[in-house]
Scaffold this active site. Sequence first.
Site, PDB file in Angstrom:
ATOM      1  N   ILE A   9       0.843  -1.191   0.000  1.00  0.00           N
ATOM      2  CA  ILE A   9       0.000   0.000   0.000  1.00  0.00           C
ATOM      3  C   ILE A   9       0.878   1.240   0.000  1.00  0.00           C
ATOM      4  O   ILE A   9       1.725   1.414   0.881  1.00  0.00           O
ATOM      5  CB  ILE A   9      -0.920   0.046   1.237  1.00  0.00           C
ATOM      6  CG1 ILE A   9      -1.661  -1.270   1.428  1.00  0.00           C
ATOM      7  CG2 ILE A   9      -1.907   1.198   1.123  1.00  0.00           C
ATOM      8  CD1 ILE A   9      -2.463  -1.332   2.723  1.00  0.00           C
ATOM      9  N   TYR A 159      -3.656  17.008 -11.314  1.00  0.00           N
ATOM     10  CA  TYR A 159      -4.362  15.934 -10.604  1.00  0.00           C
ATOM     11  C   TYR A 159      -5.332  15.235 -11.550  1.00  0.00           C
ATOM     12  O   TYR A 159      -5.391  13.994 -11.591  1.00  0.00           O
ATOM     13  CB  TYR A 159      -5.108  16.507  -9.395  1.00  0.00           C
ATOM     14  CG  TYR A 159      -5.713  15.450  -8.491  1.00  0.00           C
ATOM     15  CD1 TYR A 159      -4.911  14.720  -7.615  1.00  0.00           C
ATOM     16  CD2 TYR A 159      -7.080  15.193  -8.496  1.00  0.00           C
ATOM     17  CE1 TYR A 159      -5.457  13.762  -6.771  1.00  0.00           C
ATOM     18  CE2 TYR A 159      -7.638  14.237  -7.655  1.00  0.00           C
ATOM     19  CZ  TYR A 159      -6.822  13.517  -6.796  1.00  0.00           C
ATOM     20  OH  TYR A 159      -7.368  12.563  -5.971  1.00  0.00           O
TER      21      TYR A 159
END
Length: 256
Positions: A9, A159
């Site tokens: 992760i 983004y």
Amino acid sequence: MPTSHLYLITGASRGLGRAMAEQLLQPGNLLLCISRRQSPELAGQAAKAGSGVELMQWEQDLADPVSAAARVRDWLASQDARRFDSATLINNAGTVGNPAPLSAAADGDLSQALRIGLEAPMLLTAAFLGATREWRGTRKVLNISSGLGRNAMGSQAPYCAAKAGMDHFSRAVALEEAAAPNGARIVSLAPGVIDTDMQVQLRGASAEKFPDRTRFVSMKEEGRLDSPATAAAKVLKYLAREDFGRNPVADVRDPA
């Protein structure tokens, strides 16, 4: 032989990443968490979880994705391919940077947003898929995307671009893996709107440079944001779905 599951992760020191990691601290799970800094809170949760839970935390800057991918590839190559019943990579790390029109953005900020938000997930996915190709267990890649990858917003070009790129490379990799022996399943998943540090950044941005700031302020005031823990539970529930990978670009709110 007890079951054993591996989870890698990124961005696990706070927000959604840490919430997912905390919920995955279950017997039989080995978590490798990759962030710029270790999380003492996560380490404390792992200690409370007791035996059968393994947590490793690497301090690794994903703004240097080549180094991060090489480190992951080497570590995976050192593991016993027979050990794990499943291996999952969760590309969670990302950055909204400093919201501003593209014409006013700093070159360094743009480069870093794309390295962390797109280049790192792509390189880590390549490393993970290559290193685990001969592993016996189920393999999955979960890319944490965003609605902004599918619906553009001003002053968020890097983004939006990173998340749109994540969606589309997931589609391409899904085609490749579908044709490969023991192919991995991959999904680029929009997790909903979450009350994280990113939201704080957006609410605190300059109204002049980021006209949509009021939208994010309203979502907070109206209670429309999931907590990281609530969002993590929804994401992990999607990850466990039998049809995971059927749609390589998905939303956590999609019906089963």
